[in-house]
Motif scaffolding. Structure first.
Motif: not given
Ligand code: FES
Ligand code: SF4
Ligand code: SF4
Ligand code: SF4
Ligand code: SF4
Lengths: 267, 279, 338
Positions: B242-254, B260-262
């Protein structure tokens, strides 16, 4: 307390249960829920005036549900929660052993849901006096005053949902705030969104709230959010003569149709 | 150097809508602002945040190949709030797109090798980008094998491209559907992807395997690859959290300390073995 | 920049607040409602509460509000128009009365919000914020700043740090350029340093664990049984994350009325059951123990590894706010000793 520990120990030793949900010492004078799974851990169980958390909430928690047979230290509010959620088909009677605690803090023997119903029928419970006083004060307010009372109370709410998480009746895996097709209420904690969240939650608890006050107690911002569901309890009581959490097989008030209902829209 | 709002999407015009399968569509998109389009570059494996204004953003990969210039494509399954809104749009409508984000398939490192693509269900889109990319550079690779499976014939996506790949003499295409998913006219295989892989048994020597699909398919495909002799660092896959920001900030995808987004979405099996399985 | 020492009298601090207000700055200071202390705008110093150890709500909202607009849009006949939030409208803000630990908390937020991609919304708010901290004269059992390399009189992260000294006046340490600017514009309120011994006026915060031993332990603890044991009573709310000065997780949502609307980002928490739920129904963190592990390891393993900063300042807010007595420092000691 010794009775409690002994009974808990026996239950674990005889493998009648796999876990006891009870109270133990916490930090800085606080108490907390503990979950002895071995007989020797039952020494840690306590019960005193500080033990106010409604432990029934843990019966609905994934990890604990999966422990199957469990014992629970149940005060009157917890017993009522158990009957209420049982009447919503969420609990199996044969997976539960009740370590009942009466108003005097003593262990009571509650061998099953029927016994619990009978016991509760002899008990006096209602909304605590101080909360009642605030409810009457709110009743006496004009519409505008009420609006500003609640606006003031709800504006700091940041939607941490501790109130929901602490409530044994808020067990939905997908609460209406998380449903997004369609989106019922805004996710962000804005003024109107906060109203929508709390009013809808109160509606979801109408006829189900058993007045344990856990939601208000859980709120880190001391928002007296329990007053909303308490008010619903009073209304359901007056309008339908129903009190939640007294029977294990009670149909839900708001989804029951009766010919003699006083509202005309339903006929 | 932070003078830019990193959450601002590009405005995209929908140029073409293709119905791929029930509830699955592909959009061909052009940048509403031509200048932005000219400056935009991406690589295969990367993803984006696609949005319908008023409904929000949804994460999926860029399904087109960077070797095809002038447009980008995405394929999505109608499932939640945003994808349902996307599905209701048509040619001429506009959507938002943020990206490209994430790492890439290291295609240059694969030059001179054979390639084995294994995909299941709606997981063909990330694969389609890399397949076309490699086909457009066909002479850089030895054998190219594609194994693609779906639950039923109607669920196979990119039917036209499957046809095109079938007709390419230098591509081995194997299609399969789950038992019970075949139609009377079906000429492909019947069986789950790992079973068919075992049957086709492509040579692992000098071969890179790229696997995309539902977790359960991946789980059963890896051991077959291992049996066929594919080393862990020769097997690539993509992860989807699950992703929200796609750039390592929203804290959702790790998953553990790996974002995973970065750090992803592309990982080798070797890398996966070194991280906690929170995906 | 060398720290410059001055003295500011209590009454002068009140005047300074009035001047800042007159200059059009927003002054956020602790305000008490029942037993809860929030950072809220004040006009005069009388509105400020001094009766708090750590405020209930952290000051993070000054740079990372609970709900913040990213862009506005309009769906019109000629297509969609949208516009990013102009950050020039963010007000010049002074946060008064935050604790030394709180000021350090912005290190974590800054690290997250600037990890490769620089977050303009956060950075521009922060750039317009000046922090006037107040050292801690007392602490409670939940405080553990000294275990994570902080301290009750640390100047790091503040622009000016005040320490109440003899007679109720404040020692004012001018820490940064921003602090200097403020001190110059209000110079009539700052007097010569009286030479007070600052250390004498600080709380004594016991060290509970050694963070340099804890971090490597945490990095090898993913499979540890402590997570389940510690988290059985955790009910998965967002209280800990929302009061935490370093938690940065957010959701992004569109909100519309008619054809117009805005995209906002709002706080979220890894403690929520649905935080990581996939559309397919699969949830990589299915149980609360996995979510509690994420909370602790994010701060004590992943952030040190990836961002070179420990994501906890030891303010104890999470533990005070937790409805079920999840006590972070106790659990960390537990982990350090496991
Ligand atoms: S999608 Fe937001 S931190 Fe990876
Ligand atoms: S616990 Fe309090 S702050 Fe949290 S959602 Fe409920 S009312 Fe709002
Ligand atoms: S984790 Fe708890 S103690 Fe640490 S910074 Fe956050 S609120 Fe404070
Ligand atoms: S602890 Fe959880 S909520 Fe807080 S920043 Fe880390 S992942 Fe986000
Ligand atoms: S630790 Fe406490 S505050 Fe945090 S999620 Fe669990 S119950 Fe809520």
């Amino acid at each position: 307390m010794d009775d409690l520990r002994k009974k808990a120990k026996d239950l674990l030793e005889s493998q009648a249960v796999n876990v006891i949900i009870g109270y133990g010492e916490g930090t800085s004078g606080a108490v907390r829920a503990i979950f002895p799974r071995k007989a020797e851990e039952t020494d840690k169980l306590i019960y005193d005036d500080r033990c106010t958390q409604n432990l029934a909430v843990y019966l609905m928690k994934h990890e604990i549900k999966h422990m199957e047979k469990k014992g629970i230290v149940a005060t009157i509010p917890a017993m009522r929660s158990i009957l209420q959620v049982a009447s919503e088909y969420q609990l199996k009677e044969d997976e539960l052993v009740i370590l009942g605690i009466g108003p005097d803090g003593k262990l009571v023997d509650i061998p099953g849901f029927k016994a619990m119903e009978d016991y509760l029928a002899t008990q006096d419970f209602g909304i605590q006096e101080d909360d009642k006083a605030i409810l009457r004060k709110i009743d006496a307010m004009s519409m505008e005053e009420r609006w500003s009372f609640w606006k003031d109370e709800l504006s700091p709410c940041f939607k941490c949902y501790a109130c929901r998480a602490a409530c044994p009746m808020c067990y939905c895996t997908r609460c209406f705030v998380e449903v997004n097709t369609p989106q019922w209420i805004p996710i962000s904690a804005n003024e109107i969104g906060n109203f929508e969240w709390h009013l809808l939650r109160a509606m979801h608890l109408a006829g189900r709230c058993i007045n344990c006050g856990e939601c208000g107690r859980a709120c880190p911002l001391e928002i007296p959010i329990h007053l909303l569901t308490y008010k619903m309890t009073e209304d359901v009581q007056t309008d339908f003569g129903v009190t939640a959490g007294l029977k294990a097989d009670m149909p839900s008030v708001l989804s029951t149709y009766k010919l003699e209902d006083k509202e005309t829209f339903i006929r | 150097m932070y003078k830019e709002n990193i959450y601002l999407p590009y405005l995209m015009n929908i140029e073409r809508v293709t119905e791929e399968a029930p509830f699955v569509k592909t959009f061909r998109l052009k940048f509403a602002n031509e200048e932005e389009g000219k400056q935009f570059t991406y690589k295969t494996g990367q993803f984006g945040e696609w949005s319908v204004f008023g409904e929000g953003e949804s994460t999926f990969c860029i399904a087109s190949a960077p070797t095809r210039e002038g447009y980008i494509e995405c394929t999505f399954r109608q499932a939640g709030r945003v994808t349902s809104a996307l599905a209701s749009l048509g040619e001429g409508d506009q959507i938002g797109f943020r990206g490209p984000y994430g790492n890439v398939f290291p295609i240059e490192e694969w030059y001179g090798k054979s390639l084995l693509f294994i995909a299941g269900g709606i997981a063909l889109p990330p694969m389609r980008s890399v397949i076309w990319n490699c086909l457009d550079l066909r002479d850089k690779f030895k054998d190219i094998t594609i194994l693609y499976g779906a639950r039923a014939v109607k669920d196979l996506v990119y039917k036209q491209e499957l046809e095109a790949w079938k007709n390419m003499p230098d591509v081995n295409l194997h299609l399969t559907v789950d038992p019970g998913g075949e139609t009377p006219e079906w000429k492909g295989e019947v069986g789950f992807v790992p079973t068919i892989l075992d049957k086709v048994a492509p040579a692992s020597k000098d071969c890179i395997a790229i696997v995309c699909g539902p977790p359960i398919m991946i789980k059963f495909t890896f051991p077959v690859l291992e049996k066929l002799g594919f080393a862990d660092n020769m097997v690539y896959t993509t992860l989807e959290n699950r992703m929200k920001c796609g750039i390592g900030k929203c804290g959702r995808c790790n998953t553990g300390s790996v974002y995973i987004c970065k750090d992803g979405p592309v990982f080798t099996r070797e890398q996966l073995k070194g991280i906690p399985a929170e995906y | 920049m060398d720290i410059e020492r001055k003295l500011i009298k209590r009454a002068s601090l009140g005047k300074l607040v009035e001047q800042l207000r007159a200059e059009g700055k927003v002054v956020l200071a602790p305000k008490k409602k029942k037993n809860v202390v929030f950072f809220e705008p004040i006009n005069t110093i009388d509105e400020m509460s001094t009766d708090y150890i750590a405020t209930t709500q952290s000051p993070k909202a000054a740079a990372f509000p609970k709900s913040d607009r990213i862009l506005k849009f309009e769906n019109g006949k000629e297509g969609i128009k949208f516009e990013g939030q102009p950050t020039s409208v963010y007000p010049e803000t002074v946060v008064l009365g935050l604790r030394p630990c709180d000021a350090t908390g912005f290190d974590s937020l800054t690290a997250i919000f600037n990890w490769d991609y620089k977050d303009q919304l956060y950075n521009d708010r922060l750039a317009k914020t000046t922090f006037i901290g107040i050292s801690c004269a007392s602490c409670d059992a939940y405080c553990f700043c000294t275990s994570v390399k902080g301290g009750p009189g640390n100047t790091h992260g503040t622009d000016i740090l005040l320490t109440a000294v003899d007679g109720g006046d404040f020692l004012a340490e001018i820490v940064s350029e921003k602090g200097k600017k403020l001190a110059v514009s209000g110079q009539q309120y700052f007097e010569a340093d009286s030479g007070a011994d600052k250390e004498k006026f600080l709380a004594n915060v016991p060290v509970k664990f050694d963070v340099d031993t804890l971090v490597p332990k945490a990095q090898n603890s993913f499979e540890s049984p402590v997570w389940l044991e510690q988290s059985l009573r955790c009910i998965g709310c967002g209280a800990c994350a929302y009061v935490c000065p370093t938690c940065a997780c957010f959701d992004m949502q569109d909100e519309t009325t008619g054809s117009k609307g805005q995209r906002v980002r709002c706080w979220d928490s890894c403690g929520f059951g649905l935080f990581t739920l996939h559309t397919s129904g699969h949830n990589p963190r299915e149980v609360q123990s996995a979510r509690w592990r994420q909370r602790v390891l994010h701060k004590f393993s992943y952030m040190p590894e990836r961002l070179n900063v420990v994501g906890c300042i030891g303010c104890g807010r999470c533990s005070r706010a937790c409805p079920v007595d999840m006590n972070l420092s106790e659990h960390l000691v537990n982990l350090a000793e496991a």
